[in-house]
Design a protein around this motif. Structure first.
Motif, short mmCIF file in Angstrom:
data_model
loop_
_atom_site.label_atom_id
_atom_site.label_comp_id
_atom_site.label_asym_id
_atom_site.label_seq_id
_atom_site.Cartn_x
_atom_site.Cartn_y
_atom_site.Cartn_z
N ILE A 96 0.83 -1.21 0.00
CA ILE A 96 0.00 0.00 0.00
C ILE A 96 0.87 1.26 0.00
O ILE A 96 0.54 2.26 -0.66
CB ILE A 96 -0.95 -0.01 1.21
CG1 ILE A 96 -1.97 -1.14 1.07
CG2 ILE A 96 -1.67 1.34 1.36
CD1 ILE A 96 -2.84 -1.34 2.30
N ASP A 98 3.79 1.61 -1.29
CA ASP A 98 4.67 1.68 -2.46
C ASP A 98 4.36 2.96 -3.25
O ASP A 98 3.23 3.17 -3.70
CB ASP A 98 4.44 0.46 -3.34
CG ASP A 98 5.41 0.38 -4.51
OD1 ASP A 98 6.02 1.42 -4.86
OD2 ASP A 98 5.55 -0.71 -5.08
N SER A 100 4.81 3.77 -6.16
CA SER A 100 4.39 3.56 -7.54
C SER A 100 2.88 3.33 -7.66
O SER A 100 2.36 3.37 -8.79
CB SER A 100 5.14 2.36 -8.14
OG SER A 100 4.72 1.14 -7.54
N GLN A 101 2.20 3.11 -6.55
CA GLN A 101 0.75 2.88 -6.61
C GLN A 101 0.05 4.18 -7.00
O GLN A 101 0.17 5.19 -6.30
CB GLN A 101 0.23 2.38 -5.27
CG GLN A 101 0.84 1.08 -4.78
CD GLN A 101 0.52 -0.10 -5.68
OE1 GLN A 101 -0.30 -0.01 -6.60
NE2 GLN A 101 1.16 -1.22 -5.42
N TRP A 104 -5.81 4.20 -4.58
CA TRP A 104 -6.09 3.20 -3.55
C TRP A 104 -6.56 1.88 -4.14
O TRP A 104 -6.33 0.81 -3.55
CB TRP A 104 -7.14 3.73 -2.56
CG TRP A 104 -8.54 3.85 -3.08
CD1 TRP A 104 -9.12 4.95 -3.63
CD2 TRP A 104 -9.54 2.83 -3.08
NE1 TRP A 104 -10.42 4.67 -3.99
CE2 TRP A 104 -10.72 3.39 -3.65
CE3 TRP A 104 -9.58 1.51 -2.65
CZ2 TRP A 104 -11.90 2.67 -3.81
CZ3 TRP A 104 -10.76 0.78 -2.79
CH2 TRP A 104 -11.90 1.35 -3.36
N ALA A 106 -5.49 0.41 -6.97
CA ALA A 106 -4.30 -0.35 -7.35
C ALA A 106 -3.56 -0.84 -6.12
O ALA A 106 -3.06 -1.97 -6.09
CB ALA A 106 -3.38 0.53 -8.21
N ALA A 107 -3.48 0.00 -5.09
CA ALA A 107 -2.79 -0.38 -3.86
C ALA A 107 -3.49 -1.56 -3.19
O ALA A 107 -2.84 -2.49 -2.71
CB ALA A 107 -2.72 0.81 -2.91
N THR A 110 -2.87 -4.76 -5.15
CA THR A 110 -1.52 -5.25 -4.90
C THR A 110 -1.40 -5.85 -3.50
O THR A 110 -0.69 -6.85 -3.30
CB THR A 110 -0.49 -4.12 -5.07
OG1 THR A 110 -0.64 -3.56 -6.37
CG2 THR A 110 0.93 -4.65 -4.92
#
Length: 216
Positions: A96, A98, A100-101, A104, A106-107, A110
């Motif tokens: 979360i 990261d 590069s996210q 929210w 995408a986080a 992941t």
């Protein structure tokens, strides 16, 4: 908030207190060796067949050393489950946080993927997970492991992306975790790499549920 918002760090809440907390590096290394041995046995034989004698033999330690930290096999498994909990939560929060996210969604995707990766890479996780199957009673304050994980995820998403930290959001994430856990555990029941069909269904089901409830 945006990706430049300061992130939060996860602080683990161990599920079990050891008989003797290690205070020296040597003691910590010994404890790690015992838990590593237990993890490998869980992978090979399952939690039902694990014994303290097996752990002692695999760790190259005396049975007395095992009992120095763990009064019985259940406490040993609980300690391993607690370590698994700490490690999977660290992966989730790292995903979360990261940079590069992009958002929210995408986080969160992941973060769920990181749990699947934990099944593949963390010894003992496939058979034990966070040890919740050892004792189904709620944690203090009526929480369960899933509710605790959901709480931490929402805190991280709120800090990083401004997601609403509400009871409704936490409940949505807890339900999503319950759904995912059941399907992913089934995916890894007999396949160390995971049955991709079950993993795919889990991903789709969680995405649909979150989308219908709080948006995705």
């Amino acid at each position: 908030m945006n990706a430049h918002t300061p992130t939060i760090e996860f602080v683990a809440e161990p599920a079990v207190s050891l008989r003797n907390e290690p205070v020296q590096a040597r003691s910590t290394a010994r404890l790690t060796a015992l838990l590593d041995a237990a993890a490998s046995i869980v992978d090979e034989f399952g939690i039902e067949r694990l014994t303290t004698a097996m752990v002692a033999e695999r760790a190259g330690a005396s049975i007395g050393t095992v009992y120095r930290y763990f009064p019985d096999r259940i406490v040993l498994l609980q300690a391993l489950g607690s370590r698994n909990f700490e490690r999977v939560m660290a992966r989730i929060i790292e995903a979360i946080n990261d940079p590069s996210q992009p958002d929210w969604r995408a986080a969160l995707a992941t973060a769920f993927s990181s749990v699947v990766d934990t099944y593949r890479t963390e010894p003992g996780f496939r058979g034990l997970r966070v040890g919740d199957q050892l004792d189904l009673r709620p944690l203090p304050n009526g929480r369960t492991y899933k509710s605790l994980v959901a709480e931490r995820i929402v805190e991280a998403l709120s800090s990083r992306f401004g997601v609403e930290n509400s009871a409704a959001t936490r409940f949505t994430l807890e339900v999503a975790l319950e759904m995912s856990d059941a399907l992913v555990a089934r995916a890894f029941l007999a396949n160390p790499q995971g049955d991709e069909e079950f993993i795919s269904v889990s991903t789709s089901a969680v995405r649909k549920f979150v989308a219908e409830t709080i948006g995705w």
